[in-house]
Enzyme design. Structure first.
Site, PDB file in Angstrom:
ATOM      1  N   CYS B  23      -9.743 -12.200   2.639  1.00  0.00           N
ATOM      2  CA  CYS B  23     -10.731 -11.488   3.204  1.00  0.00           C
ATOM      3  C   CYS B  23     -10.143 -10.181   3.857  1.00  0.00           C
ATOM      4  O   CYS B  23     -10.703  -9.651   4.733  1.00  0.00           O
ATOM      5  CB  CYS B  23     -11.957 -12.106   3.857  1.00  0.00           C
ATOM      6  SG  CYS B  23     -12.788 -13.406   2.852  1.00  0.00           S
ATOM      7  N   LEU B  89      -3.651 -10.760  -0.190  1.00  0.00           N
ATOM      8  CA  LEU B  89      -2.812 -11.612   1.007  1.00  0.00           C
ATOM      9  C   LEU B  89      -1.479 -10.775   1.348  1.00  0.00           C
ATOM     10  O   LEU B  89      -1.160  -9.812   0.704  1.00  0.00           O
ATOM     11  CB  LEU B  89      -2.559 -12.939   0.525  1.00  0.00           C
ATOM     12  CG  LEU B  89      -3.481 -13.927  -0.071  1.00  0.00           C
ATOM     13  CD1 LEU B  89      -3.122 -15.203  -0.455  1.00  0.00           C
ATOM     14  CD2 LEU B  89      -4.816 -14.198   1.197  1.00  0.00           C
ATOM     15  N   HIS B  94       2.557 -13.792  -1.352  1.00  0.00           N
ATOM     16  CA  HIS B  94       2.235 -13.416  -2.867  1.00  0.00           C
ATOM     17  C   HIS B  94       2.921 -14.372  -3.747  1.00  0.00           C
ATOM     18  O   HIS B  94       2.224 -14.783  -4.796  1.00  0.00           O
ATOM     19  CB  HIS B  94       2.774 -12.184  -3.349  1.00  0.00           C
ATOM     20  CG  HIS B  94       1.893 -10.928  -2.598  1.00  0.00           C
ATOM     21  ND1 HIS B  94       2.003  -9.503  -3.198  1.00  0.00           N
ATOM     22  CD2 HIS B  94       0.879 -10.964  -1.753  1.00  0.00           C
ATOM     23  CE1 HIS B  94       0.880  -8.901  -2.534  1.00  0.00           C
ATOM     24  NE2 HIS B  94       0.366  -9.756  -1.682  1.00  0.00           N
ATOM     25  N   LYS B 112      -0.524  -4.349  -3.617  1.00  0.00           N
ATOM     26  CA  LYS B 112       0.822  -3.792  -3.647  1.00  0.00           C
ATOM     27  C   LYS B 112       1.192  -3.818  -1.970  1.00  0.00           C
ATOM     28  O   LYS B 112       0.365  -3.900  -1.345  1.00  0.00           O
ATOM     29  CB  LYS B 112       1.158  -2.327  -4.234  1.00  0.00           C
ATOM     30  CG  LYS B 112      -0.142  -1.412  -3.913  1.00  0.00           C
ATOM     31  CD  LYS B 112      -0.497  -1.038  -2.685  1.00  0.00           C
ATOM     32  CE  LYS B 112       0.444  -0.515  -1.754  1.00  0.00           C
ATOM     33  NZ  LYS B 112      -0.335  -0.114  -0.355  1.00  0.00           N
TER      34      LYS B 112
END
Lengths: 371, 371
Positions: B23, B89, B94, B112
């Site tokens: 979030c 995140l 990742h 990114k």
């Protein structure tokens, strides 16, 4: 009531009488500027060339009918009616003729690049100093009122904060004829090539943006482009200051016309894309952003950058001649001293230019900037 | 006349069902974009966070009432109603979560910077490839119609010629709170700092400008600014191509908002100053100059640069989700294969970013760009 005494009439100012030493293309632009000035500022007294025929043709074509013509540079410098010399010769000829002019007490408006290296420039400046004459180089855009307006914004700490990054790109796409024949690609005439011609403006604009604080070191970009004679056609560099400021520039005879300077401060940003030659000669615009925030959720800017548009009655080259003439009149008519600001910023530009050249010569290793 | 047969009604397209994994603030912008899309494109099926409470609050605040909530990332990835995952995140998370998503056959829209290094990205891309899922990073401006228009101009050899020099500056002035607390200054979360956050855009824009031709080598600017934890806050670099093209960029959390790209070609020039986040979300402008000459005697430009202004009904982030969804629908509904262009340009960006980091780590010596 008694009638008041008639007011004392101040003598009208006497214009500064210029001699133009050499009939380069750029001299046509400066002649045009001289003709635009209000009365009492400056006049062209004489034009000197290697042949009197060439000088006569220049006088006729530029509409300077009152100017005497001289068939040699030496003859122009001996003309007692010449107070100030505008010298647009190839750079390799600057030292002898600039020194000859100042030795004869002529004030000196010297085309850029002013010299092939700072040591040569120092000889010229020492001669001017010894003769008490005014020196100024012909970086015209410095005299544009737009430049002063941008400087005012940059100097406003609240609006702009501290300058941290500067980028400049000056280029034009030279024709095949230029790349074969122009003096700016000839090692015996303008050996500094693109770096001297328009890299000069990159360096000056960067120094101007940081209020003329010299960088500590310069590192040239690798693989500068040179012609077969070894004259630079395209190059670039990064400049480093003690406090962490950096600047980058590129200059090129090989890409489309560009005169960009972008200045990035902690609080503000300025962009100008026609610094050296304004798009139109009597107006000038630039963009300023200050304290820009994102519109949430990162979908826009608030406030938006503002465009400043200014106008000038006289183009920048006329303002340059006007300022130079004002300084000469101050010396001639009011016992003033030459203004030291102009040779100082010329020298800083030349010193950084030397460092870029030194870095290129060292295979793009860092070069210190001589103080 | 006989009445025509009733036309066969094509089944209405089924929207791609997204799961939002995390979030982050940026997820609010992407959620908003998802809600703007026309029917049949995409829908948010679920939101997952480390706490279900946080996911519920996100759903309520972003107006996604139909979305299920999950109290763990793992739970979201097990949701059979989720076809595609948007993963915002911190970068250090990742690899595990992107690989977990693709292992479960979820198409992947990855924030990114995509990874801490190209090797990590390669693990993610290999997992996507093995699962046959679509990969795309969230470089939003690539999807703005302005970008396509600029690309069209650059590709026109007559108008633009060959790109020789590119400059990009991406920056924003981070608040004290950001510089203390944001994940982008934390070595365990977004260790790439400013280089990953907005240097990513500098690098991508430069690669985009040269049609994704990789440079040979990169040299970082000296004295990059790092925080006490060693995370980059400001840096820059010069990129070198085999054919002599060069590019420079600076990225900074310490100067006013700027998203500049200037592209200098042999015949033309493009300037854009809000590439990454347009000033206003539904319009976009840029300036183009082509075959610019001087007005004689060097007192203006002819032709003048032109300003292009374009409009878009959907902002660039919605167009990004739309394009990603179209590719997913093509795989799901039409037996298509994943579009390889997107992982390819992501990888090129990451490879150049790695080279900049490598150069910084080597004391700003040159770093080769891995092919």
């Amino acid at each position: 009531m008694s009638s008041p005494a008639a007011p004392v009439q101040a003598a009208p100012p006497r214009p500064v009488r210029f001699g133009i030493l050499g009939c380069a293309d750029i001299a046509r632009k400066v002649s045009r500027a001289l003709l635009m000035l209000p009365p009492g500022v400056a006049a062209v007294a004489a034009v000197g060339s290697r042949s009197e025929e060439k000088a006569r043709r220049f006088v006729a074509e530029t509409g300077l009918p009152a100017a005497r013509t001289h068939g040699s540079y030496e003859s122009l410098l001996c003309d007692p009616g010449v107070e100030a010399v505008y010298l647009p010769l190839p750079t390799s000829l600057h030292v002898p003729w600039a020194m000859a002019a100042s030795a004869r007490g002529k004030h000196l408006l010297l085309e850029k690049p002013t010299a092939l290296c700072a040591a040569d420039l120092d000889a010229i400046l020492a001669a001017c100093d010894a003769s008490g004459v005014q020196f100024m180089d012909t970086t015209m855009w410095i005299h544009n009122p737009r430049t002063a307006k941008m400087r005012e914004i940059i100097a406003d700490k609240d609006t702009f904060g501290d300058v941290r990054v500067v980028h400049s790109m000056c280029s034009f796409r030279a024709s095949d004829d230029f790349l074969q024949n122009d003096i700016r690609v000839k090692p015996d005439l303008d050996a500094l090539g693109v770096l001297g011609d328009i890299g000069w403006y990159c360096i000056r604009s960067i120094l101007w943006a940081v209020d003329y604080e010299l960088p500590q070191a310069v590192i040239a970009q690798r693989h500068p482009v040179k012609n077969q004679a070894g004259v630079l056609l395209a190059c670039g560099a990064t400049l480093y200051w003690a406090d962490g400021k950096t600047a980058t520039f590129n200059c090129s005879f090989l890409t489309n016309l560009a005169f960009d300077v972008s200045i990035y401060g902690t609080n503000g940003t300025i962009h100008v894309t026609d610094l050296v030659i304004p798009y139109e000669e009597k107006s000038g615009e630039f963009n300023v952003a200050s304290k820009s925030n994102f519109v949430k959720p990162t979908i826009g800017w608030d406030p938006l950058p503002r465009k400043h548009v200014g106008f000038t009655d006289l183009p920048q080259e006329a303002l340059m001649v006007q300022e130079f003439s004002r300084l000469v009149q101050n010396i001639r008519d009011a016992g003033g001293r030459p203004e030291g600001k102009w040779p100082t910023i010329t020298r800083k530009t030349q010193v950084v230019l030397d460092a870029v050249n030194a870095s290129i010569d060292k295979g793009c290793e860092p070069a210190e900037v001589a103080g």
